[in-house]
Design a protein around this motif. Sequence first.
Motif, PDB file in Angstrom:
ATOM      1  N   GLY A  72       0.816  -1.201   0.000  1.00  0.00           N
ATOM      2  CA  GLY A  72       0.000   0.000   0.000  1.00  0.00           C
ATOM      3  C   GLY A  72       0.851   1.251   0.000  1.00  0.00           C
ATOM      4  N   ILE A  73       0.193   2.385  -0.049  1.00  0.00           N
ATOM      5  CA  ILE A  73       0.890   3.666  -0.183  1.00  0.00           C
ATOM      6  C   ILE A  73       1.283   4.200   1.197  1.00  0.00           C
ATOM      7  CG2 ILE A  73       0.707   6.040  -1.004  1.00  0.00           C
ATOM      8  CD1 ILE A  73      -1.260   5.012  -3.102  1.00  0.00           C
ATOM      9  N   PRO A  74       2.546   4.493   1.393  1.00  0.00           N
ATOM     10  CA  PRO A  74       2.999   5.003   2.694  1.00  0.00           C
ATOM     11  C   PRO A  74       2.576   6.456   2.895  1.00  0.00           C
ATOM     12  CG  PRO A  74       4.804   5.020   1.145  1.00  0.00           C
ATOM     13  CD  PRO A  74       3.646   4.382   0.425  1.00  0.00           C
ATOM     14  N   SER A  75       2.956   7.006   4.016  1.00  0.00           N
ATOM     15  CA  SER A  75       2.660   8.405   4.306  1.00  0.00           C
ATOM     16  C   SER A  75       3.505   9.342   3.459  1.00  0.00           C
ATOM     17  CB  SER A  75       2.903   8.684   5.791  1.00  0.00           C
ATOM     18  OG  SER A  75       2.596  10.015   6.120  1.00  0.00           O
ATOM     19  N   GLY A  76       4.707   8.879   3.076  1.00  0.00           N
ATOM     20  CA  GLY A  76       5.594   9.708   2.277  1.00  0.00           C
ATOM     21  C   GLY A  76       6.550   8.874   1.462  1.00  0.00           C
ATOM     22  N   VAL A  77       7.215   9.481   0.504  1.00  0.00           N
ATOM     23  CA  VAL A  77       8.221   8.822  -0.328  1.00  0.00           C
ATOM     24  C   VAL A  77       9.489   9.664  -0.308  1.00  0.00           C
ATOM     25  CG1 VAL A  77       6.544   7.704  -1.844  1.00  0.00           C
ATOM     26  CG2 VAL A  77       7.384   9.990  -2.423  1.00  0.00           C
ATOM     27  N   THR A  78      10.623   9.042  -0.619  1.00  0.00           N
ATOM     28  CA  THR A  78      11.888   9.766  -0.655  1.00  0.00           C
ATOM     29  C   THR A  78      12.362   9.950  -2.085  1.00  0.00           C
ATOM     30  OG1 THR A  78      13.155   7.725  -0.361  1.00  0.00           O
ATOM     31  CG2 THR A  78      12.585   8.959   1.615  1.00  0.00           C
ATOM     32  N   VAL A  79      12.929  11.120  -2.352  1.00  0.00           N
ATOM     33  CA  VAL A  79      13.508  11.444  -3.655  1.00  0.00           C
ATOM     34  C   VAL A  79      14.849  12.132  -3.416  1.00  0.00           C
ATOM     35  CG1 VAL A  79      11.219  11.715  -4.712  1.00  0.00           C
ATOM     36  CG2 VAL A  79      12.429  13.727  -3.825  1.00  0.00           C
ATOM     37  N   TYR A  80      15.630  12.271  -4.491  1.00  0.00           N
ATOM     38  CA  TYR A  80      16.948  12.892  -4.386  1.00  0.00           C
ATOM     39  C   TYR A  80      17.166  13.872  -5.523  1.00  0.00           C
ATOM     40  CZ  TYR A  80      18.318   9.621  -0.742  1.00  0.00           C
ATOM     41  OH  TYR A  80      18.397   8.933   0.439  1.00  0.00           O
ATOM     42  N   THR A  81      17.899  14.934  -5.222  1.00  0.00           N
ATOM     43  CA  THR A  81      18.331  15.881  -6.236  1.00  0.00           C
ATOM     44  C   THR A  81      19.558  16.607  -5.699  1.00  0.00           C
ATOM     45  OG1 THR A  81      17.603  17.649  -7.734  1.00  0.00           O
ATOM     46  CG2 THR A  81      16.953  17.854  -5.425  1.00  0.00           C
ATOM     47  N   SER A  82      20.175  17.440  -6.534  1.00  0.00           N
ATOM     48  CA  SER A  82      21.277  18.295  -6.091  1.00  0.00           C
ATOM     49  C   SER A  82      20.905  19.735  -6.380  1.00  0.00           C
ATOM     50  CB  SER A  82      22.585  17.932  -6.815  1.00  0.00           C
ATOM     51  OG  SER A  82      22.532  18.343  -8.172  1.00  0.00           O
ATOM     52  N   LEU A  83      21.454  20.647  -5.595  1.00  0.00           N
ATOM     53  CA  LEU A  83      21.145  22.049  -5.852  1.00  0.00           C
ATOM     54  C   LEU A  83      21.783  22.522  -7.149  1.00  0.00           C
ATOM     55  CD1 LEU A  83      19.590  24.389  -4.660  1.00  0.00           C
ATOM     56  CD2 LEU A  83      21.692  25.156  -3.551  1.00  0.00           C
ATOM     57  N   LYS A  84      22.886  21.915  -7.519  1.00  0.00           N
ATOM     58  CA  LYS A  84      23.596  22.339  -8.740  1.00  0.00           C
ATOM     59  C   LYS A  84      22.764  22.122  -9.989  1.00  0.00           C
ATOM     60  CE  LYS A  84      27.804  21.455 -11.407  1.00  0.00           C
ATOM     61  NZ  LYS A  84      29.056  20.638 -11.498  1.00  0.00           N
ATOM     62  N   ASP A 115       3.409  12.927   1.217  1.00  0.00           N
ATOM     63  CA  ASP A 115       4.526  13.842   1.466  1.00  0.00           C
ATOM     64  C   ASP A 115       5.819  13.331   0.842  1.00  0.00           C
ATOM     65  OD1 ASP A 115       2.894  15.581   2.860  1.00  0.00           O
ATOM     66  OD2 ASP A 115       3.303  14.642   4.791  1.00  0.00           O
ATOM     67  N   ILE A 116       6.821  14.208   0.805  1.00  0.00           N
ATOM     68  CA  ILE A 116       8.093  13.888   0.153  1.00  0.00           C
ATOM     69  C   ILE A 116       9.259  14.241   1.077  1.00  0.00           C
ATOM     70  CG2 ILE A 116       9.672  14.574  -1.702  1.00  0.00           C
ATOM     71  CD1 ILE A 116       7.248  14.866  -3.524  1.00  0.00           C
ATOM     72  N   ALA A 117      10.168  13.293   1.249  1.00  0.00           N
ATOM     73  CA  ALA A 117      11.442  13.557   1.914  1.00  0.00           C
ATOM     74  C   ALA A 117      12.491  13.690   0.824  1.00  0.00           C
ATOM     75  CB  ALA A 117      11.797  12.438   2.878  1.00  0.00           C
ATOM     76  N   MET A 118      13.053  14.872   0.675  1.00  0.00           N
ATOM     77  CA  MET A 118      13.978  15.157  -0.431  1.00  0.00           C
ATOM     78  C   MET A 118      15.408  15.262   0.071  1.00  0.00           C
ATOM     79  SD  MET A 118      14.026  18.432  -3.029  1.00  0.00           S
ATOM     80  CE  MET A 118      12.386  18.068  -3.656  1.00  0.00           C
ATOM     81  N   GLY A 119      16.272  14.364  -0.401  1.00  0.00           N
ATOM     82  CA  GLY A 119      17.689  14.459  -0.101  1.00  0.00           C
ATOM     83  C   GLY A 119      18.334  15.468  -1.039  1.00  0.00           C
ATOM     84  N   LEU A 120      18.867  16.553  -0.479  1.00  0.00           N
ATOM     85  CA  LEU A 120      19.494  17.602  -1.292  1.00  0.00           C
ATOM     86  C   LEU A 120      21.008  17.441  -1.211  1.00  0.00           C
ATOM     87  CD1 LEU A 120      18.871  20.078  -3.045  1.00  0.00           C
ATOM     88  CD2 LEU A 120      19.109  21.494  -0.992  1.00  0.00           C
ATOM     89  N   GLN A 147       4.754  24.440  -5.402  1.00  0.00           N
ATOM     90  CA  GLN A 147       3.745  23.909  -6.310  1.00  0.00           C
ATOM     91  C   GLN A 147       3.444  22.434  -6.076  1.00  0.00           C
ATOM     92  OE1 GLN A 147       4.864  24.857 -10.348  1.00  0.00           O
ATOM     93  NE2 GLN A 147       4.620  27.050 -10.055  1.00  0.00           N
ATOM     94  N   SER A 148       4.219  21.771  -5.217  1.00  0.00           N
ATOM     95  CA  SER A 148       4.004  20.335  -4.982  1.00  0.00           C
ATOM     96  C   SER A 148       2.721  20.066  -4.201  1.00  0.00           C
ATOM     97  CB  SER A 148       5.192  19.738  -4.221  1.00  0.00           C
ATOM     98  OG  SER A 148       5.216  20.200  -2.876  1.00  0.00           O
ATOM     99  N   GLU A 149       2.256  21.058  -3.446  1.00  0.00           N
ATOM    100  CA  GLU A 149       1.016  20.961  -2.667  1.00  0.00           C
ATOM    101  C   GLU A 149       1.039  19.796  -1.680  1.00  0.00           C
ATOM    102  OE1 GLU A 149      -2.208  20.872  -5.438  1.00  0.00           O
ATOM    103  OE2 GLU A 149      -2.020  23.014  -5.905  1.00  0.00           O
ATOM    104  N   ARG A 150       2.172  19.624  -1.040  1.00  0.00           N
ATOM    105  CA  ARG A 150       2.336  18.629   0.026  1.00  0.00           C
ATOM    106  C   ARG A 150       3.542  19.049   0.856  1.00  0.00           C
ATOM    107  NH1 ARG A 150       2.309  13.942  -3.697  1.00  0.00           N
ATOM    108  NH2 ARG A 150       1.221  15.512  -4.929  1.00  0.00           N
ATOM    109  N   THR A 151       3.701  18.463   2.018  1.00  0.00           N
ATOM    110  CA  THR A 151       4.856  18.817   2.835  1.00  0.00           C
ATOM    111  C   THR A 151       6.113  18.160   2.275  1.00  0.00           C
ATOM    112  OG1 THR A 151       3.479  18.991   4.812  1.00  0.00           O
ATOM    113  CG2 THR A 151       5.853  18.768   5.145  1.00  0.00           C
ATOM    114  N   VAL A 152       7.149  18.949   2.085  1.00  0.00           N
ATOM    115  CA  VAL A 152       8.444  18.455   1.628  1.00  0.00           C
ATOM    116  C   VAL A 152       9.439  18.587   2.778  1.00  0.00           C
ATOM    117  CG1 VAL A 152      10.364  18.804   0.033  1.00  0.00           C
ATOM    118  CG2 VAL A 152       8.004  19.020  -0.791  1.00  0.00           C
ATOM    119  N   TYR A 153      10.001  17.453   3.174  1.00  0.00           N
ATOM    120  CA  TYR A 153      11.022  17.424   4.222  1.00  0.00           C
ATOM    121  C   TYR A 153      12.385  17.505   3.527  1.00  0.00           C
ATOM    122  CZ  TYR A 153       7.201  15.967   7.233  1.00  0.00           C
ATOM    123  OH  TYR A 153       6.016  15.920   7.927  1.00  0.00           O
TER     124      TYR A 153
END
Length: 466
Positions: A72-84, A115-120, A147-153
């Motif tokens: 099932g769908i969790p409360s949040g998912v994790t994604v990754y990006t870099s500031l560069k 929600d989204i947990a974003m590794g920067l 614009q994501s319309e959700r909490t981003v950690y």
Amino acid sequence: MRKLITPVIASLASAVIIAGCSSQPSTVSVDTTPKALPADIAEKPIELFVGQDLGAVGGLEDYDQGYVNYFGIPSGVTVYTSLKDLEGLEQKVNYGAGDNYANLYLESDAFKGVDIAMGLYLVDQLDDINAGTLDSNISKLANWISQSERTVYLRIGYEFEGSWNGYASDDYKEAYRRIVDGLNKLNVDNVEYVWQSSGYEEDREELLSYYPGDAYVDWVAYSYFNHDPKLAGQEMLRIARERGKPVMIAELTPRGYNLMLDDGKKTWDSWFKPFLNHLKENQDVIKIIAYINADWDVQPMWKGQGWGDTRLQSNLYIANKWRRTIKREEWLVTSTVAIPPIFLLPDDYDELKQARNKAAEDTVPQENQWQAEDATPTGNVRIYPDGAAAGGKGMAYMYQLGDSLTFKGVPQSNYFVIRYASERSGKIGLFVNGQRAYDIEFDSTGSWVGTYNKVEMRVDIPEGLM
């Protein structure tokens, strides 16, 4: 003529002696009186996040064998990006660790409100950030989050004190604050700022030398892999309580295990139970956990490093226990799967299983083989779980002078073998009756856990000595 006796010290990890010294990091004064969490957070149960790539999460048209499809769908998912480059947000990217494409979650009705947990990632970017060169990207990131319309950690420069990142503390703090100030200036109100350590080898003063300030930190976080559950994130938890901050375990996975091939009950008892006890003992502050549900060994970035296969759905026993745990502990999730699909084993499963069993047999203690965890530890050395170690555990954190294992009453020997795992090459000393008699040089196995090698050498150890 002496008989040939071969004592083997098995399952020794992180065996590195570090020479030299460093200057003391700057410190931050702390009021050590515990502060209560905000009431709206303190009363919440734990939220479950899952990551860390599209295939691991699943639940999407082209990614339908991941966590979501089985649990099932969790409360949040994790994604990754870099500031560069801000890669993986508005376009798909894969650096050898699975596909990342955050917009797919925003576009999917199934993930609406998740929600989204974003590794920067900030490695080799601190100078540019602090010089203002990446201010335009801070603005772009602010716009995406708004614009994501959700909490981003936002996990800014995650595992900040890890030597693999190379962040100087003052440069890191300046960059962290500039990013937060930039987003605040643009009135981004759906972001939570996360300060995440590695959770390993914690030194309080070093950690605090990276602390950007109470006004810049909403959540304190750490990673949890093969950590000692009694010591994992110990100082981060202490800092969180002192400052009234909730805690996120931002990266969570049983590194070194292969859930598809390992015995489910033994794995649950050796890794999952101690972790759940860790949660229970710290339930006053831990409010989010983010599980990494990946087949690490097939991803080029991690292959050969001993991370293993941590997909919960790949082991029926563990999958059932996980479902019951979610329900029993009342973790917050978005939805559950009533009737999960059957996990299809690969065609070569039997061969893989036999190879795994053979590897396990090779680690079973033989005559005159001594287990590292049976020795008396000194300094930083302590036990750790590892599915590839003999008995599923070994001794780790032997990384500086004074860290040691002592065996008493050993048999006479003229041959010595040590089984170890280490991300780096190095040298440790073999002491006989308190005197350094031999230097044991070893090569990197590519990982602190999961991947082991042996060093063999001739020695002269009289009977009954250490």
